[in-house]
Design a protein around this motif. Structure first.
Motif, short mmCIF file in Angstrom:
data_model
loop_
_atom_site.label_atom_id
_atom_site.label_comp_id
_atom_site.label_asym_id
_atom_site.label_seq_id
_atom_site.Cartn_x
_atom_site.Cartn_y
_atom_site.Cartn_z
N ARG A 157 -5.24 -8.37 -6.03
CA ARG A 157 -3.92 -8.31 -5.59
C ARG A 157 -3.59 -7.05 -4.65
NH1 ARG A 157 -0.46 -12.22 -8.20
NH2 ARG A 157 -1.22 -12.85 -10.04
N GLY A 158 -2.65 -7.40 -3.70
CA GLY A 158 -2.33 -6.22 -2.91
C GLY A 158 -1.17 -5.54 -3.38
N LYS A 159 -0.79 -4.31 -3.10
CA LYS A 159 0.26 -3.61 -3.61
C LYS A 159 1.47 -3.75 -2.46
CE LYS A 159 -1.93 -1.61 -7.11
NZ LYS A 159 -1.36 -2.14 -8.35
N THR A 160 2.48 -4.19 -2.89
CA THR A 160 3.77 -4.46 -1.98
C THR A 160 4.79 -3.39 -2.05
OG1 THR A 160 3.28 -6.90 -2.24
CG2 THR A 160 5.33 -5.97 -1.36
N GLN A 161 5.11 -3.01 -0.71
CA GLN A 161 6.13 -1.96 -0.67
C GLN A 161 7.44 -2.59 0.00
OE1 GLN A 161 4.69 2.00 0.61
NE2 GLN A 161 3.42 2.21 -1.14
N VAL A 162 8.64 -2.35 -0.45
CA VAL A 162 9.71 -2.40 0.31
C VAL A 162 10.11 -1.51 1.26
CG1 VAL A 162 12.07 -3.22 0.19
CG2 VAL A 162 10.70 -4.03 -1.50
N GLN A 163 10.34 -1.72 2.72
CA GLN A 163 10.66 -0.94 3.59
C GLN A 163 11.92 -0.42 3.71
OE1 GLN A 163 7.61 0.60 5.32
NE2 GLN A 163 7.00 -0.42 3.36
N GLU A 164 12.58 0.42 4.51
CA GLU A 164 13.91 0.64 4.48
C GLU A 164 14.88 -0.30 5.40
OE1 GLU A 164 14.36 4.29 6.70
OE2 GLU A 164 13.23 5.90 5.33
N ASP A 165 14.02 -1.21 5.88
CA ASP A 165 14.72 -2.15 6.59
C ASP A 165 14.91 -3.40 5.61
OD1 ASP A 165 12.04 -3.22 6.71
OD2 ASP A 165 12.17 -3.34 8.95
N GLY A 166 14.25 -3.31 4.38
CA GLY A 166 14.25 -4.41 3.68
C GLY A 166 13.06 -5.38 3.77
N GLU A 168 9.16 -6.31 3.64
CA GLU A 168 7.79 -6.10 2.56
C GLU A 168 6.54 -5.96 3.36
OE1 GLU A 168 7.86 -8.96 -0.37
OE2 GLU A 168 9.55 -8.19 -1.48
N VAL A 169 5.81 -4.87 3.02
CA VAL A 169 4.35 -4.71 3.49
C VAL A 169 3.50 -4.45 2.19
CG1 VAL A 169 3.06 -2.97 4.76
CG2 VAL A 169 5.52 -3.40 5.60
N THR A 170 2.42 -5.34 2.42
CA THR A 170 1.58 -5.26 1.29
C THR A 170 0.28 -4.59 1.86
OG1 THR A 170 2.20 -7.49 0.75
CG2 THR A 170 -0.24 -6.78 0.07
N PHE A 171 -0.30 -3.78 0.93
CA PHE A 171 -1.65 -2.84 1.24
C PHE A 171 -2.64 -3.49 0.30
CE2 PHE A 171 2.14 -0.29 2.10
CZ PHE A 171 1.96 0.37 3.31
N GLY A 172 -3.94 -3.30 0.80
CA GLY A 172 -4.96 -3.66 -0.17
C GLY A 172 -5.12 -5.34 -0.28
N GLY A 173 -5.67 -5.53 -1.12
CA GLY A 173 -5.54 -7.07 -1.61
C GLY A 173 -6.84 -7.89 -0.89
N LEU A 174 -6.88 -8.85 -1.03
CA LEU A 174 -8.21 -9.74 -0.73
C LEU A 174 -7.95 -10.32 0.65
CD1 LEU A 174 -10.86 -10.97 -1.60
CD2 LEU A 174 -9.46 -13.02 -2.40
N HIS A 175 -8.73 -9.64 1.62
CA HIS A 175 -8.57 -9.96 3.16
C HIS A 175 -9.85 -10.39 3.62
CE1 HIS A 175 -4.40 -8.58 3.14
NE2 HIS A 175 -4.68 -7.61 2.54
N ASP A 176 -11.04 -9.79 3.20
CA ASP A 176 -12.44 -10.24 3.62
C ASP A 176 -12.63 -11.69 3.65
OD1 ASP A 176 -15.26 -10.70 4.08
OD2 ASP A 176 -15.50 -8.72 3.39
N PRO A 177 -12.79 -12.39 4.99
CA PRO A 177 -13.05 -13.87 4.97
C PRO A 177 -14.28 -14.16 3.84
CG PRO A 177 -12.58 -12.92 6.92
CD PRO A 177 -12.73 -11.75 6.17
N GLU A 178 -15.42 -13.74 4.18
CA GLU A 178 -16.52 -13.86 3.50
C GLU A 178 -16.22 -14.05 1.91
OE1 GLU A 178 -19.58 -14.99 4.39
OE2 GLU A 178 -18.42 -15.13 6.54
N VAL A 179 -15.63 -12.90 1.28
CA VAL A 179 -15.26 -13.07 -0.05
C VAL A 179 -14.04 -13.95 -0.69
CG1 VAL A 179 -14.28 -11.60 -1.91
CG2 VAL A 179 -15.69 -10.42 -0.04
N ARG A 180 -13.26 -14.20 0.54
CA ARG A 180 -12.43 -15.13 0.11
C ARG A 180 -12.80 -16.68 0.23
NH1 ARG A 180 -8.90 -15.59 4.83
NH2 ARG A 180 -7.85 -17.37 3.35
N TYR A 181 -13.87 -17.05 0.94
CA TYR A 181 -14.29 -18.18 1.02
C TYR A 181 -15.46 -18.49 -0.18
CZ TYR A 181 -13.18 -18.54 5.89
OH TYR A 181 -12.48 -18.31 7.16
N ARG A 182 -16.10 -17.09 -0.52
CA ARG A 182 -17.01 -17.36 -1.72
C ARG A 182 -16.27 -17.25 -2.96
NH1 ARG A 182 -21.95 -16.52 -1.37
NH2 ARG A 182 -21.88 -15.24 0.60
N GLN A 183 -15.20 -16.75 -3.10
CA GLN A 183 -14.46 -16.79 -4.38
C GLN A 183 -13.12 -17.27 -4.18
OE1 GLN A 183 -14.17 -12.76 -6.45
NE2 GLN A 183 -16.08 -11.86 -5.51
N ARG A 184 -13.11 -18.32 -3.73
CA ARG A 184 -11.97 -19.31 -3.47
C ARG A 184 -10.98 -19.24 -4.57
NH1 ARG A 184 -10.05 -20.23 1.25
NH2 ARG A 184 -11.43 -21.98 2.17
#
Length: 519
Positions: A157-166, A168-184
């Motif tokens: 899972r990514g880490k979600t932070q709430v910005q001053e304007d309300g 949300e920005v998510t850092f990290g997490g599962l983004h690599d397409p090859e990993v996503r397809y392999r570990q659907r």
């Protein structure tokens, strides 16, 4: 058994697994009586209920867990969304609190209690034991919280932070397409938007079935394992049947068996099934894919064009609410009727050659003049050469939904000769965003003509074309019994989903695409 090294977090979770065993708490339950999904539980609460909402039993994966001394707030996620849960140590008791202290993100739990709304305004399940009728001082099972499955590996899972304007920005997490397809499984677990794509896929398929059923088509099933493969220009996968001691092929198309059914008296048939082609992979090709094929007696390719327009535009109207959409940064309009472009005229317009008078060397020179490598086109001839010219000069220009009609006979060994020009066939392909979406014919029903075409394909195969059609004597026999005039259509379900869901790769709309083995 895996040899993969375990992380610190995984070792910590296995330590908790041992503690659960010492407490005689089963870490992997057999079942749980869930009364409400997360969405249904939230809908069952009304503000007039206060803290005395209805009793519910919900279950799901822990997606947030916030212990604060003797209380815990958390969220559990199921297939319908998520709902907050609230646990108090003095309410659920010391024994169950030992379980609460051993829970982690991604564990599956079941929670029983009453619905309430917190001061922050969120509908919440307050875990508690329910007193039996007539005995307010007594308590009964089942318990207010149960562990249903211990997660031994944390989801990415990514880490979600709430910005001053309300926002949300998510850092990290599962983004690599090859990993996503392999570990659907992990991709689906952490990305609700990916789950939504496959809900959409099911919706599209349901619409297609309802559409064809409404037009009197009968859904059928034909063999996946075939002694002869045919219906397309492709190399097959093969296997061996031990009991029959014979070679079999995974089908590359459903066509020849479905047309046998037209001979047999079924006037309108369709199949939505998997086909298999032993070919390269790219953003529009997977070796295992889903096709719709349908055949209509007493029709021709003109009727199949109308059917295709109605079906595809209906899918967009049903699933997006509009016939004008933006896909891959291109504005598309699926409002019928769609443009018709003749194959020969398209080549003349964009390649600048007349196919009826051009020689093979002239076509090869034209391809090399466009940047094609000499070695890649030197051996091309006949239908292969015509197809390469079309792919190079015409396909990239077909952005809006467009029917390309009246293909040369060398490209269409199963299509009926054009009624006005014996050099052509009555065939069309539908293109959107420069890629083929559907292919249809006025089906060839003259057995002698079909036999001659198979023989020509056999000569091409003997000359080294591995994708040429095989000679299917049984199919010829079926045609000799008499097949009425028939229109046929093949539509790529995966490519249609790429358009509807606005996904750039076929792997994004197939749950488990083909992948190389790890390592």
């Amino acid at each position: 058994m895996t040899t993969e090294a375990r992380s610190f977090v995984e070792e910590a979770r296995r330590a908790k697994l041992r503690q659960l065993a010492e407490l005689k708490i089963r870490p992997f339950a057999y079942r749980f009586d869930r009364s409400h999904s997360s969405g249904a539980a939230a809908a069952a609460y009304a503000d007039t209920m206060g803290d005395d909402g209805p009793q519910v039993a919900v279950a799901g994966r822990i997606s947030a867990w916030r212990p604060k001394g003797k209380v815990v707030f958390g969220h559990i996620e199921d297939g319908f969304g998520k709902i907050q849960v609230y646990l108090r140590r003095d309410v659920i008791g010391e024994e169950l609190w030992k379980l609460v202290e051993l829970l982690d993100l991604d564990d599956h739990i079941g929670v029983r209690g009453r619905l309430m709304r917190t001061r922050a305004g969120e509908v919440t399940v307050r875990a508690e034991l329910e007193p039996p009728p007539g005995d307010p001082n007594g308590w009964v099972s089942p318990p207010p919280i149960e562990l249903l499955a211990k997660s031994l590996r944390p989801l990415p899972r990514g880490k979600t932070q709430v910005q001053e304007d309300g926002s949300e920005v998510t850092f990290g997490g599962l983004h690599d397409p090859e990993v996503r397809y392999r570990q659907r499984y992990a991709d689906l677990a952490v990305h609700a938007d990916v789950r939504a794509i496959f809900h959409l896929r099911a919706r599209v398929t349901r619409f297609i079935r309802a559409f064809l059923d409404g037009r009197g088509f009968l859904e059928v099933e034909t063999p996946v394992l075939q002694p002869l493969y045919g219906g397309a220009a492709a190399r097959p996968f093969s296997t061996h049947h031990n009991a029959l001691d014979m070679k079999l092929y995974l089908r590359i198309a459903d066509e020849l068996y479905l047309k046998r059914l037209i001979v047999g008296g079924f006037e309108r048939v369709y199949e939505i099934g998997h086909d298999f082609r032993n070919e390269g992979m790219d953003r529009t090709h997977n070796p295992e894919f889903t096709m719709l094929e349908c055949y209509q007696a007493y029709g021709d390719y003109n009727e199949m064009m109308e059917l295709t327009e109605s079906l595809v535009s209906g899918v967009f109207r049903e699933c997006t609410g509009s016939l004008t959409v933006t896909r891959q940064q291109q504005a598309l309009d699926f409002t019928p009727p769609w443009p018709r472009v003749r194959f020969l005229e398209a080549i003349q317009r964009w390649a600048g050659v007349d196919l009826k008078t051009s020689t093979d060397p002239e076509l090869r020179a034209r391809l090399m003049g466009s940047g094609a490598e000499r070695d890649s086109v030197a051996l091309l001839s006949g239908g292969k050469l015509l197809d390469e010219v079309f792919k190079t000069f015409v396909e990239p220009r077909l952005v809006q939904p467009t029917f390309v009609i009246d293909y040369p006979k060398p490209l269409s060994p199963l299509a009926k000769e054009h009624r006005d020009d014996p050099w052509l066939t009555e065939r069309f392909e539908l293109f959107v965003l420069g890629r083929e979406l559907a292919n249809a014919f006025s089906e060839l029903n003259d057995p002698d003509d079909q036999r001659s075409r198979f023989e020509d394909q056999g000569r091409q195969r003997a000359a080294g074309d591995e994708e040429a059609q095989q000679h299917d004597a049984d199919y010829i026999r079926a045609l000799e019994y008499g097949m009425p005039p028939t229109g046929g259509l093949g539509l790529g379900i995966d490519r249609l989903l790429m358009l509807v869901a606005d996904q750039p790769s076929i792997r994004d709309v197939i749950l488990f695409p083909a992948m190389r083995p790890e390592g």
